[in-house]
Enzyme design. Structure first.
Site, PDB file in Angstrom:
ATOM      1  N   ARG A   1     -32.726 -74.802  -4.073  1.00  0.00           N
ATOM      2  CA  ARG A   1     -33.654 -74.332  -5.112  1.00  0.00           C
ATOM      3  C   ARG A   1     -34.601 -75.450  -5.545  1.00  0.00           C
ATOM      4  O   ARG A   1     -35.827 -75.282  -5.592  1.00  0.00           O
ATOM      5  CB  ARG A   1     -32.819 -73.850  -6.302  1.00  0.00           C
ATOM      6  CG  ARG A   1     -33.573 -73.506  -7.568  1.00  0.00           C
ATOM      7  CD  ARG A   1     -32.537 -73.152  -8.651  1.00  0.00           C
ATOM      8  NE  ARG A   1     -33.146 -72.762  -9.924  1.00  0.00           N
ATOM      9  CZ  ARG A   1     -33.458 -73.625 -10.891  1.00  0.00           C
ATOM     10  NH1 ARG A   1     -33.265 -74.920 -10.738  1.00  0.00           N
ATOM     11  NH2 ARG A   1     -33.981 -73.174 -12.022  1.00  0.00           N
TER      12      ARG A   1
ATOM     13  N   GLU B   1     -43.359 -61.785 -23.620  1.00  0.00           N
ATOM     14  CA  GLU B   1     -43.921 -60.515 -24.076  1.00  0.00           C
ATOM     15  C   GLU B   1     -44.541 -60.658 -25.469  1.00  0.00           C
ATOM     16  O   GLU B   1     -45.459 -59.921 -25.824  1.00  0.00           O
ATOM     17  CB  GLU B   1     -42.838 -59.424 -24.128  1.00  0.00           C
ATOM     18  CG  GLU B   1     -42.359 -58.903 -22.767  1.00  0.00           C
ATOM     19  CD  GLU B   1     -41.337 -59.813 -22.065  1.00  0.00           C
ATOM     20  OE1 GLU B   1     -40.989 -60.870 -22.646  1.00  0.00           O
ATOM     21  OE2 GLU B   1     -40.918 -59.490 -20.938  1.00  0.00           O
TER      22      GLU B   1
ATOM     23  N   GLU C   1     -39.017 -69.480 -12.208  1.00  0.00           N
ATOM     24  CA  GLU C   1     -37.843 -69.273 -11.359  1.00  0.00           C
ATOM     25  C   GLU C   1     -37.104 -68.114 -12.009  1.00  0.00           C
ATOM     26  O   GLU C   1     -36.327 -68.295 -12.929  1.00  0.00           O
ATOM     27  CB  GLU C   1     -37.010 -70.549 -11.281  1.00  0.00           C
ATOM     28  CG  GLU C   1     -36.057 -70.523 -10.121  1.00  0.00           C
ATOM     29  CD  GLU C   1     -34.827 -69.689 -10.405  1.00  0.00           C
ATOM     30  OE1 GLU C   1     -34.905 -68.440 -10.309  1.00  0.00           O
ATOM     31  OE2 GLU C   1     -33.798 -70.294 -10.721  1.00  0.00           O
TER      32      GLU C   1
ATOM     33  N   GLU D   1     -30.925 -59.091 -13.267  1.00  0.00           N
ATOM     34  CA  GLU D   1     -31.475 -59.711 -14.478  1.00  0.00           C
ATOM     35  C   GLU D   1     -32.824 -59.100 -14.862  1.00  0.00           C
ATOM     36  O   GLU D   1     -33.262 -59.273 -16.002  1.00  0.00           O
ATOM     37  CB  GLU D   1     -31.630 -61.239 -14.370  1.00  0.00           C
ATOM     38  CG  GLU D   1     -30.336 -61.944 -14.030  1.00  0.00           C
ATOM     39  CD  GLU D   1     -30.495 -63.464 -13.988  1.00  0.00           C
ATOM     40  OE1 GLU D   1     -31.276 -64.010 -14.779  1.00  0.00           O
ATOM     41  OE2 GLU D   1     -29.810 -64.085 -13.161  1.00  0.00           O
TER      42      GLU D   1
END
Lengths: 378, 378
Positions: free
Chosen positions: B49, B124, B138, B147
């Protein structure tokens, strides 16, 4: 990313600023645990628990015969079914989760469907057509008050119990005792390993990715100290680990207790050490509850459910171990003065934040400085 | 009582009838996981990663030099700091949890506090003073979409990305492959043990406590079949466990993908078997993401982050194993036709409910009946 599956650690708290009790959060974090038969079975397999409630009901069947009973948080319905079998005229069995459906099935399969009425909802919200003679409930969490479920029993009692009604259980006590255990050394070792690992991680992240992580070392240590040393540990202790006299730090009459009375628990106790050359490595906390009926309607036979260390095996509650760092060398005749306070966690009212101050008074008269430590029951 | 500590299993869902996305529940169940440095470290130690994002940023520094970047879910802040180190003029690093404070510290300790602005909030809800050239995030969960965090990236993109802006990563794919594994036998054994244990429990509860629990046997089995056989299993597979060709079941352009497009994934693929005399015991799912820039602003060097089985070690995402019961005897030249669908769980939009239909087409022409099974990614 990839968060932990099954929301492990979820109950550790909502965001700061979240309302103290959000009903939906409470369902997601708390009630849903009880929606698994797996978990119900674990409780139904706890012989100490089962024997106590079974004896309490059937040896005091006069409290149930022809009476109206309310079971708060019936789960699989076992206490409601026993109440019916003991002769109750009517049992209202209240359950918030979908386990209610299973309780209904079980009542039917055991032929008491005309007596046991399962009501899905919270006891705060539901309505009953009548007042009840008995409230039965198995509401006790770790160290008695974790889960704060007794709030719901109090609410049920104030709304629905007749003036001469009886509570099952009728009384409860919390205990604290000085113990020896190797758990602290193990946890200290785990903490050291975690911090060594962090040190290596800091070096590698700097070397490979050009970012200095050292600014977070202090916070990482604090997070891990909380996890390893300041979170109480579930354990089924052997009685010979108890190195002194246990003391009651809270007594409760379930008929009169108020939420205010349990929202905060404070006690100061003197714990006499009874073993020579021992190391006081932790305090242990447990509870017992009693079925004594009430003054007007006493039990024919008093029953106790005890979760103290027992060499014949423990309960699913075990005991809670509160590590003392540093530990203390103690001897017979010494006394440990402990000031204890417990409040509900701000982030989750079903978890507990505690503070212990402990102070060794040697038999010789020498007095050691007091040490204060926070502890978390999560 | 005594519910599981730390809310284990909490994410398994709210009560039926709860709104699909309750913000407070979502915080308690989901975001809080990321508030632990322990968990951040786990992600920061995932070399595959880290290397992929590090290469993507620094080998394509032209995308960052003098530009404005938005990091969605910055966590410890690593991607924001790299963006700044690669030359960004300004980086907005958005983080919902209290981890934001640590990200701020880390930016300061690495001398980029004037470039990296950490904003605590959800993407948001927050406001930015300007549009951005790059969105880096990520956001990938197990099997890519667990998720449902890409929803937030889409929202960020639609609100704040300039028309010629670039997404990091730019593309994503989900893969499915036929595999051999002993996990199914192990789980089947565990289920048998659990059911034997239940049988004994039923007998004892009848004998000792006069209650017949048999009415719940079917429900107990269903609960345990779901847990052992129908829940996908995290695993880092060895490539030689893959016994045929993997197929792409979903491709996504991060610049244009919509929430509607990922809310439901459907695919029908043919998986050719490449090994003789093998047992097809499961399907495995994984993902890869790509950093290609955009058509207008292509990458100087394309980078891929791949979570496929790898003999040099895996990622913290591993692969998801979907057991096939019954398993199938397969040989080289056979084909397995798989119809796949995945929707979000009704109880928790961050978890996934899947259905697999698999059908063996032998090389000989013989065709086996299709088997359909549900599967849960929790």
């Amino acid at each position: 990313m990839a968060s932990l599956p099954n929301g492990a650690a979820a109950a550790a708290g909502g965001p700061s600023g979240a309302p103290v009790v959000d009903k939906e959060v409470d369902f997601a974090n708390y009630f849903c645990t009880y929606a698994y038969l797996y978990h119900q079975k674990e409780m139904l397999c706890d012989r100490v628990r089962m024997d106590a409630y079974h004896s309490a009901v059937f040896r005091n069947a006069h409290h149930f015969r022809g009476k109206v009973v309310l079971d708060v948080g019936t789960g699989s319905g076992i206490l409601a079914i026993w109440s019916a079998q003991a002769g109750a005229r009517k049992v209202y069995a209240v359950e918030a989760t979908n386990m209610a459906e299973h309780a209904r099935e079980l009542a039917r399969a055991n032929g008491v469907q005309d007596i046991v009425e399962v009501i899905q909802g919270t006891v705060e919200d539901i309505e009953l057509p009548e007042k009840v003679d008995v409230i039965i409930s198995e509401w006790m969490g770790y160290f008695l008050l974790r889960e704060s479920m007794f709030d719901s029993v109090i609410c049920a009692r104030d709304r629905w119990l007749k003036p001469d009604g009886v509570m099952y259980p009728s009384h409860a006590r919390m205990w604290l005792a000085p113990i020896r255990t190797g758990l602290g050394d193990k946890k200290m070792e785990d903490l050291d390993i975690a911090m060594d690992d962090w040190g290596q991680f800091v070096g590698e992240t700097q070397a490979y990715y050009g970012v200095n992580m050292n600014a977070l070392t202090k916070a990482y240590r604090a997070e891990h100290e909380k996890y390893y040393l300041k979170s109480s540990i579930w354990n089924n202790l052997h009685p010979n680990q108890v190195i002194g006299k246990a003391a009651v730090i809270k007594e409760m009459d379930c008929l009169t207790a108020t939420v205010d009375e349990i929202r905060e628990v404070r006690a100061q106790v003197m714990l006499p050490i009874s073993l020579d050359g021992a190391r006081l490595a932790a305090l242990a906390g447990w509870f017992d509850v009693h079925f004594r009926g009430s003054k007007q309607n006493p039990a024919a036979e008093e029953v106790m459910l005890n979760t103290a260390p027992d060499e014949n095996g423990g309960t699913h509650w075990g005991q809670q171990v509160f590590l003392l760092t540093p530990s203390l060398s103690v001897s017979k005749g010494d006394n440990v003065k402990v000031s204890f306070s417990m409040v509900r966690s701000k982030e989750n009212h079903r978890l507990m934040d505690m503070e212990f101050t402990y102070e060794l008074h040697e038999f010789s008269g020498k007095q050691h400085p007091a040490v204060t430590t926070k502890m978390y029951l999560e």
